[in-house]
Write a protein that holds these residues in place. Structure first.
Motif, PDB file in Angstrom:
ATOM      1  N   GLY A  88       0.817  -1.217   0.000  1.00 24.97           N
ATOM      2  CA  GLY A  88       0.000   0.000   0.000  1.00 24.97           C
ATOM      3  C   GLY A  88       0.847   1.260   0.000  1.00 24.97           C
ATOM      4  O   GLY A  88       0.477   2.251   0.632  1.00 24.97           O
ATOM      5  N   ASP A  89       1.984   1.231  -0.722  1.00 25.70           N
ATOM      6  CA  ASP A  89       2.911   2.367  -0.749  1.00 25.70           C
ATOM      7  C   ASP A  89       3.171   2.876   0.678  1.00 25.70           C
ATOM      8  O   ASP A  89       3.110   4.069   0.952  1.00 25.70           O
ATOM      9  N   THR A  90       3.416   1.946   1.567  1.00 27.65           N
ATOM     10  CA  THR A  90       3.795   2.162   2.982  1.00 27.65           C
ATOM     11  C   THR A  90       2.597   2.088   3.936  1.00 27.65           C
ATOM     12  O   THR A  90       2.780   1.822   5.123  1.00 27.65           O
ATOM     13  N   LEU A 144      -5.901  12.346  10.139  1.00 30.97           N
ATOM     14  CA  LEU A 144      -6.274  11.093   9.463  1.00 30.97           C
ATOM     15  C   LEU A 144      -5.299  10.718   8.373  1.00 30.97           C
ATOM     16  O   LEU A 144      -5.293   9.573   7.912  1.00 30.97           O
ATOM     17  N   THR A 145      -4.494  11.675   7.930  1.00 33.66           N
ATOM     18  CA  THR A 145      -3.548  11.400   6.848  1.00 33.66           C
ATOM     19  C   THR A 145      -2.236  12.118   7.123  1.00 33.66           C
ATOM     20  O   THR A 145      -2.187  13.084   7.898  1.00 33.66           O
ATOM     21  N   ALA A 146      -1.204  11.671   6.431  1.00 29.75           N
ATOM     22  CA  ALA A 146       0.091  12.354   6.517  1.00 29.75           C
ATOM     23  C   ALA A 146      -0.003  13.731   5.863  1.00 29.75           C
ATOM     24  O   ALA A 146       0.656  14.685   6.294  1.00 29.75           O
ATOM     25  N   THR A 147      -0.814  13.832   4.820  1.00 29.32           N
ATOM     26  CA  THR A 147      -1.000  15.137   4.179  1.00 29.32           C
ATOM     27  C   THR A 147      -1.481  16.158   5.204  1.00 29.32           C
ATOM     28  O   THR A 147      -0.937  17.265   5.306  1.00 29.32           O
ATOM     29  N   ASP A 148      -2.498  15.788   5.974  1.00 27.83           N
ATOM     30  CA  ASP A 148      -3.019  16.728   6.973  1.00 27.83           C
ATOM     31  C   ASP A 148      -1.999  17.009   8.065  1.00 27.83           C
ATOM     32  O   ASP A 148      -1.927  18.129   8.573  1.00 27.83           O
ATOM     33  N   ALA A 149      -1.223  15.993   8.450  1.00 23.74           N
ATOM     34  CA  ALA A 149      -0.175  16.250   9.450  1.00 23.74           C
ATOM     35  C   ALA A 149       0.761  17.344   8.928  1.00 23.74           C
ATOM     36  O   ALA A 149       1.127  18.273   9.655  1.00 23.74           O
ATOM     37  N   ASN A 150       1.129  17.246   7.653  1.00 27.82           N
ATOM     38  CA  ASN A 150       2.009  18.270   7.072  1.00 27.82           C
ATOM     39  C   ASN A 150       1.308  19.617   6.973  1.00 27.82           C
ATOM     40  O   ASN A 150       1.892  20.664   7.280  1.00 27.82           O
ATOM     41  N   ARG A 151       0.060  19.607   6.543  1.00 29.72           N
ATOM     42  CA  ARG A 151      -0.661  20.883   6.402  1.00 29.72           C
ATOM     43  C   ARG A 151      -0.733  21.614   7.740  1.00 29.72           C
ATOM     44  O   ARG A 151      -0.520  22.809   7.810  1.00 29.72           O
ATOM     45  N   CYS A 172      10.358  16.664  -4.082  1.00 29.77           N
ATOM     46  CA  CYS A 172       9.822  16.066  -2.856  1.00 29.77           C
ATOM     47  C   CYS A 172       8.354  15.688  -3.093  1.00 29.77           C
ATOM     48  O   CYS A 172       7.728  16.152  -4.053  1.00 29.77           O
ATOM     49  N   TYR A 173       7.813  14.864  -2.230  1.00 26.80           N
ATOM     50  CA  TYR A 173       6.365  14.675  -2.176  1.00 26.80           C
ATOM     51  C   TYR A 173       5.981  14.563  -0.710  1.00 26.80           C
ATOM     52  O   TYR A 173       6.572  13.762   0.029  1.00 26.80           O
ATOM     53  N   HIS A 174       5.031  15.386  -0.294  1.00 24.04           N
ATOM     54  CA  HIS A 174       4.581  15.363   1.099  1.00 24.04           C
ATOM     55  C   HIS A 174       3.061  15.210   1.151  1.00 24.04           C
ATOM     56  O   HIS A 174       2.414  15.713   2.068  1.00 24.04           O
ATOM     57  N   GLY A 175       2.474  14.516   0.160  1.00 29.96           N
ATOM     58  CA  GLY A 175       1.025  14.457   0.066  1.00 29.96           C
ATOM     59  C   GLY A 175       0.541  15.651  -0.736  1.00 29.96           C
ATOM     60  O   GLY A 175       1.333  16.388  -1.337  1.00 29.96           O
ATOM     61  N   ASN A 264      10.591  17.230  10.097  1.00 32.82           N
ATOM     62  CA  ASN A 264      10.920  15.943   9.463  1.00 32.82           C
ATOM     63  C   ASN A 264       9.625  15.213   9.142  1.00 32.82           C
ATOM     64  O   ASN A 264       8.875  14.849  10.062  1.00 32.82           O
ATOM     65  N   ASP A 265       9.369  14.985   7.872  1.00 32.97           N
ATOM     66  CA  ASP A 265       8.243  14.156   7.460  1.00 32.97           C
ATOM     67  C   ASP A 265       8.750  12.714   7.402  1.00 32.97           C
ATOM     68  O   ASP A 265       9.493  12.352   6.485  1.00 32.97           O
ATOM     69  N   GLU A 266       8.356  11.918   8.385  1.00 34.71           N
ATOM     70  CA  GLU A 266       8.866  10.538   8.509  1.00 34.71           C
ATOM     71  C   GLU A 266       7.890   9.507   7.947  1.00 34.71           C
ATOM     72  O   GLU A 266       8.020   8.311   8.230  1.00 34.71           O
TER      73      GLU A 266
HETATM   74  C1  LIG Z   1       6.710  11.610   2.614  1.00 33.73           C
HETATM   75  C2  LIG Z   1       5.232  11.651   2.467  1.00 33.73           C
HETATM   76  N1  LIG Z   1       4.513  12.477   3.238  1.00 33.73           N
HETATM   77  C3  LIG Z   1       3.181  12.544   3.162  1.00 33.73           C
HETATM   78  C4  LIG Z   1       2.493  11.765   2.265  1.00 33.73           C
HETATM   79  C5  LIG Z   1       0.997  11.848   2.189  1.00 33.73           C
HETATM   80  O1  LIG Z   1       0.393  10.711   2.649  1.00 33.73           O
HETATM   81  P1  LIG Z   1      -1.204  10.582   2.483  1.00 33.73           P
HETATM   82  O2  LIG Z   1      -1.447  10.508   1.008  1.00 33.73           O
HETATM   83  O3  LIG Z   1      -1.527   9.325   3.180  1.00 33.73           O
HETATM   84  O4  LIG Z   1      -1.796  11.790   3.093  1.00 33.73           O
HETATM   85  C6  LIG Z   1       3.187  10.906   1.432  1.00 33.73           C
HETATM   86  C7  LIG Z   1       2.472  10.067   0.441  1.00 33.73           C
HETATM   87  O5  LIG Z   1       3.037   9.357  -0.331  1.00 33.73           O
HETATM   88  C8  LIG Z   1       4.584  10.835   1.541  1.00 33.73           C
HETATM   89  O6  LIG Z   1       5.291  10.025   0.764  1.00 33.73           O
END
Ligand SMILES: Cc1ncc(COP(=O)(O)O)c(C=O)c1O
Length: 461
Positions: A88-90, A144-151, A172-175, A264-266
């Protein structure tokens, strides 16, 4: 005919590659009729024919349809079983449906009842303490998501520093974080190709530099308008790009000197160990964000910050972090996600589990490297703990830009189809393989054998 491997580095014959792709596409269509029919029958009411549009990235013209999954195995509608290195891509780094998470989810949802009530459950404090033990920063909140954690981390960073911009690394990709869709180019920073409906030109919100270039970071931060650097300690979304010796120390020193916070986005680099790169490499971020895997595949994310920053944000009369200030979500921190996080961190993705996952990834990497060396293929493989990825360039890329330049969609399609047709799932994006606690040495060796056969087919003249 024997593969031609003598002399200098092997070259890929593009005509042969095209023929092999045709052969593998035909085999794929023939092997997975139920998935093909399910895709054809999906009708017109799903955008792009799939529940989430990136599912269109699977090769072969239609995605495999998931029937069952357990540990490191997925089965499709036709009953084939796959060794799943995509996981599931992690999202499924804990393995599919681990028993401890099944029990926690069923206890919370079925026995105790109530997935989401807006009331806290005691599990949350344990999870926050465990995240502190692993990632050092010590005040946590959930998403609920890593995207929101970053936002939300970005919003807090802007509020704390009263600065308008953030800095990210090229490719980079952070969602789906608006600020992050920007790349460096010889003509200067540019919106990333295909950026959908950007609210503003990302150059208004973001400065971008190449990874491993501390002079560029120094230059950009010296403008004094950067609230935070949002980074993966190693890039993972453009292949794996590892930091050079001393680079992350330089990033920390430069950010501190310029009063810029370091996030740090882990989310993916969690593969480096139980506390991600932060613990594995002794890093000192101001904030950490994470998501995807920490609840065993149940939606959950988290962001953490230092006590000092937490106290400042809580004491800021201009920051509404309780109601409609732009940080928070109705289902964030819900009882079901928190129960799943407790089980995943407490019983599945444990320190001991990582030892095994990293050992299998090391074996996977050595296997691929032996194939590359013996066939003199001009490709590299990089490992980040439980994750490994091959890339189509002779030297490991130093920057996102270099790694992007090594992309080869035809080779990707060939290798992905070749693998699927022989029972192995890699991520549909580039060539990432991830190990979960259930992945075995035999799984890694099965991949090596298929990868070797794919290479030999390709090099046969
Ligand atoms: C490093 C990193 N941060 C955040 C995300 C966002 O994760 P999500 O799509 O579950 O919000 C991703 C998605 O691939 C990611 O690779």
């Amino acid at each position: 005919m024997a593969p031609s491997t003598t002399g200098s580095l092997a070259t890929v014959d593009r005509g042969r590659l095209a023929t092999l792709i045709d052969r593998e596409r035909a085999a794929y269509r023939a092997s997975f009729p139920r998935s093909r029919d399910a895709f054809a029958a999906a009708g017109n009411h799903l955008l792009g024919g799939v529940p989430m549009t990136w599912m269109r990235m699977w090769p072969g013209g239609f995605p495999l349809y998931h029937a069952t999954a357990s540990g490191a195995r997925v089965t499709d509608l036709d009953g084939h079983e796959f060794i799943d290195f995509c996981l599931g891509d992690t999202g499924a780094m804990a393995g599919h449906s681990p028993a401890a998470v099944q029990a926690a989810v069923s206890r919370r949802y079925a026995e105790l009842g109530g997935a989401t009530t807006m009331l806290p459950t005691p599990d949350a404090a344990w999870v926050a303490g465990e995240l502190t033990r692993r990632f050092t920063v010590d005040r946590w909140s959930f998403t609920l998501t890593a995207t929101d954690a970053n936002r939300w981390a970005i919003r807090l960073a802007r509020q704390l520093t009263r600065r308008p911009k953030i800095a990210v690394f090229s490719y980079c990709y952070h969602g789906s974080v608006d600020e992050a869709f920007i790349v460096a180019s010889p003509q200067g920073p540019q919106s990333r190709a295909g950026n959908v409906g950007a609210p503003v030109d990302p150059r208004e919100t973001t400065r971008v530099v190449e990874f491993n270039d501390h002079a560029a970071l120094e230059r950009e931060l010296s403008h004094g308008d950067i609230a935070a650097v949002l980074m993966e300690p190693a890039l993972t979304n453009i292949g794996i790009v590892l930091p050079e010796a001393g680079y992350l120390d330089a990033v920390r020193e430069i950010t501190r000197r310029h009063g810029t916070l370091l996030i740090n986005d882990e989310t993916h680099t969690f593969s480096a160990g139980p506390g991600g790169c932060t613990a594995a490499w002794g890093l000192e971020p101001d904030m950490v964000t994470i998501g995807k895997s920490i609840a065993g595949g149940i939606p959950a994310g988290a962001y953490g910050l230092t006590t000092e920053l937490a106290e400042r944000i809580l004491a800021d009369p201009a920051a509404d972090i309780e109601d409609t200030g732009g940080v928070g979500g109705t289902l964030a921190g819900n009882a079901l996600s928190v129960a799943a996080m407790e089980a995943t961190l407490g019983e599945v993705l444990t320190d001991e589990a990582f030892d095994g996952m990293v050992a299998v990834a090391t074996r996977f990497t050595a296997g691929v490297r032996s194939v590359l060396d013996s066939r003199r293929l001009p490709w590299t493989i990089a490992q980040l703990g439980a994750r490994a990825e091959y890339r189509f360039c002779p030297e490991p890329p130093r920057t996102g830009g270099q790694s992007e330049a090594a992309a080869d969609p035809e080779l990707d399609e060939y290798l992905h189809l070749y693998s699927i047709n022989r029972g192995i799932l890699m991520t549909p994006f580039h060539n990432m393989a991830l190990m979960c606690p259930a992945t075995t040495d035999a799984d890694a060796d099965a991949h090596t054998a298929v990868f070797a056969a794919a290479a030999d087919d390709l090099l046969t003249r």
